[in-house]
Design a protein around this motif. Structure first.
Motif, PDB file in Angstrom:
ATOM      1  N   ALA A 105       0.849  -1.195   0.000  1.00 22.95           N
ATOM      2  CA  ALA A 105       0.000   0.000   0.000  1.00 22.95           C
ATOM      3  C   ALA A 105       0.884   1.244   0.000  1.00 22.95           C
ATOM      4  O   ALA A 105       0.670   2.184  -0.770  1.00 22.95           O
ATOM      5  N   LEU A 106       1.916   1.228   0.843  1.00 22.06           N
ATOM      6  CA  LEU A 106       2.822   2.372   0.910  1.00 22.06           C
ATOM      7  C   LEU A 106       3.569   2.545  -0.412  1.00 22.06           C
ATOM      8  O   LEU A 106       3.701   3.654  -0.931  1.00 22.06           O
ATOM      9  N   ARG A 107       4.045   1.442  -0.963  1.00 20.92           N
ATOM     10  CA  ARG A 107       4.789   1.547  -2.210  1.00 20.92           C
ATOM     11  C   ARG A 107       3.911   2.033  -3.361  1.00 20.92           C
ATOM     12  O   ARG A 107       4.373   2.726  -4.255  1.00 20.92           O
ATOM     13  N   ALA A 108       2.637   1.643  -3.305  1.00 17.94           N
ATOM     14  CA  ALA A 108       1.732   2.078  -4.378  1.00 17.94           C
ATOM     15  C   ALA A 108       1.377   3.550  -4.260  1.00 17.94           C
ATOM     16  O   ALA A 108       1.025   4.195  -5.239  1.00 17.94           O
ATOM     17  N   MET A 109       1.490   4.095  -3.051  1.00 16.23           N
ATOM     18  CA  MET A 109       0.987   5.455  -2.839  1.00 16.23           C
ATOM     19  C   MET A 109       2.065   6.529  -2.745  1.00 16.23           C
ATOM     20  O   MET A 109       1.784   7.701  -2.977  1.00 16.23           O
ATOM     21  N   VAL A 165       0.070  10.473   3.518  1.00 14.12           N
ATOM     22  CA  VAL A 165      -0.645   9.336   4.114  1.00 14.12           C
ATOM     23  C   VAL A 165      -0.612   9.432   5.634  1.00 14.12           C
ATOM     24  O   VAL A 165       0.399   9.819   6.231  1.00 14.12           O
ATOM     25  N   LEU A 166      -1.727   9.061   6.246  1.00 11.35           N
ATOM     26  CA  LEU A 166      -1.784   8.886   7.702  1.00 11.35           C
ATOM     27  C   LEU A 166      -1.995   7.404   7.975  1.00 11.35           C
ATOM     28  O   LEU A 166      -2.899   6.789   7.407  1.00 11.35           O
ATOM     29  N   ILE A 167      -1.153   6.836   8.808  1.00 15.24           N
ATOM     30  CA  ILE A 167      -1.367   5.439   9.213  1.00 15.24           C
ATOM     31  C   ILE A 167      -2.214   5.415  10.471  1.00 15.24           C
ATOM     32  O   ILE A 167      -1.935   6.123  11.441  1.00 15.24           O
ATOM     33  N   MET A 168      -3.279   4.627  10.431  1.00 16.92           N
ATOM     34  CA  MET A 168      -4.172   4.506  11.593  1.00 16.92           C
ATOM     35  C   MET A 168      -4.016   3.107  12.191  1.00 16.92           C
ATOM     36  O   MET A 168      -4.584   2.146  11.691  1.00 16.92           O
ATOM     37  N   PRO A 169      -3.231   2.998  13.268  1.00 16.92           N
ATOM     38  CA  PRO A 169      -2.959   1.662  13.827  1.00 16.92           C
ATOM     39  C   PRO A 169      -3.876   1.314  14.999  1.00 16.92           C
ATOM     40  O   PRO A 169      -3.422   1.147  16.121  1.00 16.92           O
ATOM     41  N   PHE A 170      -5.157   1.189  14.724  1.00 23.18           N
ATOM     42  CA  PHE A 170      -6.114   0.887  15.804  1.00 23.18           C
ATOM     43  C   PHE A 170      -7.043  -0.245  15.400  1.00 23.18           C
ATOM     44  O   PHE A 170      -7.481  -0.262  14.255  1.00 23.18           O
ATOM     45  N   PRO A 171      -7.423  -1.141  16.328  1.00 24.50           N
ATOM     46  CA  PRO A 171      -6.930  -1.326  17.695  1.00 24.50           C
ATOM     47  C   PRO A 171      -5.411  -1.510  17.697  1.00 24.50           C
ATOM     48  O   PRO A 171      -4.869  -2.145  16.812  1.00 24.50           O
ATOM     49  N   ASN A 172      -4.772  -0.913  18.700  1.00 19.49           N
ATOM     50  CA  ASN A 172      -3.335  -0.724  18.645  1.00 19.49           C
ATOM     51  C   ASN A 172      -2.515  -1.823  19.317  1.00 19.49           C
ATOM     52  O   ASN A 172      -2.801  -2.253  20.420  1.00 19.49           O
ATOM     53  N   ILE A 199      -4.040   4.778   5.601  1.00 20.41           N
ATOM     54  CA  ILE A 199      -3.867   3.326   5.610  1.00 20.41           C
ATOM     55  C   ILE A 199      -4.277   2.876   6.998  1.00 20.41           C
ATOM     56  O   ILE A 199      -3.640   3.221   7.989  1.00 20.41           O
ATOM     57  N   SER A 200      -5.401   2.163   7.063  1.00 21.48           N
ATOM     58  CA  SER A 200      -5.959   1.799   8.364  1.00 21.48           C
ATOM     59  C   SER A 200      -5.673   0.327   8.637  1.00 21.48           C
ATOM     60  O   SER A 200      -6.225  -0.558   7.995  1.00 21.48           O
ATOM     61  N   ASP A 201      -4.789   0.081   9.577  1.00 14.53           N
ATOM     62  CA  ASP A 201      -4.386  -1.295   9.901  1.00 14.53           C
ATOM     63  C   ASP A 201      -5.344  -1.840  10.950  1.00 14.53           C
ATOM     64  O   ASP A 201      -5.226  -1.527  12.133  1.00 14.53           O
ATOM     65  N   GLU A 202      -6.304  -2.640  10.493  1.00 14.55           N
ATOM     66  CA  GLU A 202      -7.372  -3.102  11.382  1.00 14.55           C
ATOM     67  C   GLU A 202      -7.250  -4.585  11.696  1.00 14.55           C
ATOM     68  O   GLU A 202      -8.241  -5.281  11.895  1.00 14.55           O
ATOM     69  N   ILE A 203      -6.005  -5.063  11.778  1.00 17.35           N
ATOM     70  CA  ILE A 203      -5.767  -6.488  11.968  1.00 17.35           C
ATOM     71  C   ILE A 203      -6.367  -7.007  13.282  1.00 17.35           C
ATOM     72  O   ILE A 203      -6.713  -8.172  13.399  1.00 17.35           O
ATOM     73  N   GLU A 224     -12.948   6.462  -0.572  1.00 18.05           N
ATOM     74  CA  GLU A 224     -12.090   6.881  -1.687  1.00 18.05           C
ATOM     75  C   GLU A 224     -10.647   7.120  -1.267  1.00 18.05           C
ATOM     76  O   GLU A 224      -9.742   7.110  -2.082  1.00 18.05           O
ATOM     77  N   ARG A 225     -10.444   7.421   0.024  1.00 20.38           N
ATOM     78  CA  ARG A 225      -9.090   7.804   0.436  1.00 20.38           C
ATOM     79  C   ARG A 225      -8.521   6.884   1.518  1.00 20.38           C
ATOM     80  O   ARG A 225      -7.593   7.256   2.221  1.00 20.38           O
ATOM     81  N   THR A 226      -9.094   5.691   1.645  1.00 21.44           N
ATOM     82  CA  THR A 226      -8.619   4.784   2.695  1.00 21.44           C
ATOM     83  C   THR A 226      -8.304   3.398   2.131  1.00 21.44           C
ATOM     84  O   THR A 226      -9.080   2.859   1.350  1.00 21.44           O
TER      85      THR A 226
END
Lengths: 387, 170
Positions: A105-109, A165-172, A199-203, A224-226
């Motif tokens: 995702a990072l490399r693509a953006m 880009v903002l990375i959203m690492p939640f739940p953290n 980029i929302s990391d929702e693992i 559109e932006r996530t």
């Protein structure tokens, strides 16, 4: 001879925690509360499906973006659980764990020099992945008094013209902090105003306690932006299967598929068949593991507070993040001495960013019996060292 | 009032789920896990004991790993139900024997499953031939001896449990 190495790669700091882990792995009788993966084995019906796929001879590549039926099940699941609507054919990619999804995702953006906001403490991969993608990591230090949540003001203070880009690492991981709908709304406003992507990391999305996880992609104008990243490792206890996925707008996902196609080809076929079974018939397993974690979580938080450590209540993932400043030790010192004196391994908060100083990550992906023994030892250690 | 009742029912269910697989958990442990006070947990447990919701706290023992020889048999029993009492009376006459581990009323080809724990095959055979089979209401018995126990009460008895997880970069 010329230097054979790439300077971006050599410039990346190796994980400082490595040395500490080496000691842990050599200490045979140590109790570890340091592992970041579920203690449950993958539920049998899921494993059995993987075995069946091998028996049937499904030993070939799948299409680059993943099995059609898996992508469809992923989209059904996201709609059913988190009210997210994605097209299985165009907006979904199956990856090698959430980790690959973060990377591509990072490399693509990112273009060289683009800035990426990374809230810390957080998972250790974001920063090197941004650097490797040519981006510039910008750290946002989350604060204990905010329960390690991201605030609008913190984003505003860190944003520049180059922020992409903002990375959203939640739940953290490591704090266990989550973001509620109201708190996300504030972030959504500034993200849209400043025209940045998320980029929302929702693992850990299945592991929230007391409320259901809310995805930032659910807000109007955010799809559109996530890029939403998720996977099977934590929710279905499938870490070793290496299977994750990303969903997002077609223009980003199609470029991610391009990188994935050339670098990876496709995610493991056996894992993909097993994952279809997980999504179709795995709800009860998820609920069972969730409830077990929840009991241990309360047990751990209450026990840590009883021994006088301040510990905000984590409502997500399977970690607690107590503050150990009352002992006068640094995180590293505490973790090292706890290992030496009481043979309990925890991870110093500094492994997840400088602002993790003064904290520890304790995992509760362990049985209650294990936790009880470890907590007795930690209590003894804290008592001995509190001034 | 209604709310309080619901909370109590929820607490009880949570306690049962927790101790179903681990009855060693103390009231203190449960109070930490469930976010109730120790007194509330103790009261709920006492109530469930009084109501026979909790009937005992046995230990799951794998006797095969001890020097103690044990034999388990599953006996299919066909019986004549009795007027006004159905199967309950004959079931009671059977389950009162100390050797009897479990008794279930079954649907299908026979009526009662009787599980016997004995010290030897001879002891089990004796029980069947001298106690169970001669009962007036018992029409027939079919005794099956257990050769190996793999899993009981949801817990595998074979194989070793080892934490194979490694400390890797968090």
């Amino acid at each position: 001879m010329r230097d054979p190495l790439n300077h971006i790669v050599t410039g990346i700091q190796p994980s400082g925690i490595r040395k500490f882990f080496d000691i842990v792995s050599e200490m045979k009788d140590a109790i570890s509360l340091g592992v970041g993966e579920p203690d449950f084995e993958t539920p049998w019906h899921i494993r059995e499906e993987g075995i069946y796929s091998l028996e049937k001879g499904r030993t070939f590549y799948t299409s680059n973006a993943g099995l059609k039926e898996l992508k469809e099940e992923i989209c059904h699941y996201l709609k059913r659980r988190f009210n997210l609507r994605y097209d299985a054919a165009k907006e979904t990619i199956v990856t090698i764990g959430g980790s690959e999804a973060i990377d591509i995702a990072l490399r693509a953006m990112l273009d060289p020099g683009d800035e990426v906001l990374i809230p810390q403490p957080s998972y250790v991969s974001y920063l090197p992945c941004v650097t490797l993608a040519g981006g510039k990591p910008v750290i946002i230090e989350l604060k204990e008094e905010d329960d390690f949540k991201l605030t609008k003001q913190e984003v505003l203070d860190a944003v520049t013209d180059r922020t992409k880009v903002l990375i959203m690492p939640f739940p953290n991981n490591p704090t266990g902090s989550i973001m509620t709908r109201e708190e996300l709304k504030e972030i959504v406003e500034v993200v849209q105003e400043k025209d940045i992507f998320v980029i929302s990391d929702e693992i850990y999305s299945e592991l929230t306690y007391g409320s259901t996880h809310v995805s930032i992609a659910e807000f109007p104008g955010m799809k559109e932006r996530t890029v939403v990243i998720n996977g099977f490792s934590k929710s279905y206890a499938m870490t070793g299967w290496r299977l994750g996925y990303a969903v997002g707008p077609e223009n980003i996902i199609s470029q991610m598929i391009k990188i994935h196609q050339f670098a990876i080809m496709c995610a493991p076929t056996t894992s993909q068949y097993a994952a279809v079974e997980a999504l179709r018939n795995g709800d009860a397993d998820v609920a069972m593991m969730h409830d077990a974690y929840d009991g241990r979580r309360r047990f751990l938080v209450n026990a840590l507070r009883e021994m006088g450590l301040s510990c905000f209540e984590p409502y997500g993932a399977f970690y607690v993040f107590p503050c150990i400043r009352s002992t006068g030790m640094t995180s590293d010192e505490f973790a090292t001495r706890l290992l030496q004196e009481e043979k309990v391994a925890v991870v110093p908060g500094t492994a997840f960013g400088d602002c993790g100083e003064g904290f520890l990550r304790i995992s509760y992906a362990y049985s209650i019996d294990n936790l009880k023994i470890a907590l007795e030892r930690i209590a003894r250690f804290v008592k001995k060292h509190t001034k | 009032m209604m709310q309080e009742k619901n909370n109590r029912a929820e607490l009880k269910e949570a306690i049962l789920k927790a101790i179903d697989k681990n009855s060693k958990l103390t009231a203190k442990d449960l109070s930490l896990m469930l976010g109730a006070t120790e007194e509330e947990v103790a009261a709920a447990v006492a109530e469930m004991e009084a109501d026979s919701v909790i009937c005992g706290y046995p230990t799951l023992i794998n006797w095969d790993k001890t020097g103690n020889e044990r034999v388990t048999a599953l006996i299919e029993v066909k019986v004549t139900p009795q007027r006004g009492q159905g199967f309950d009376r004959i079931a009671e006459r059977i389950y009162k024997f100390d050797e009897v581990e479990s008794v279930y009323l079954m649907s299908g080809g026979f009526d009662l499953t009787v599980i016997i724990d004995g010290r030897s095959m001879r002891e089990v055979a004796n029980f069947v031939s001298s106690k169970l089979a001669p009962m007036e209401a018992v029409l027939s018995t079919a005794t099956h001896f257990v050769l190996k126990k793999y899993k009981e009460h949801g817990i595998p008895l074979v194989g070793e449990i080892e934490d194979e997880r490694m400390m890797i970069t968090p």
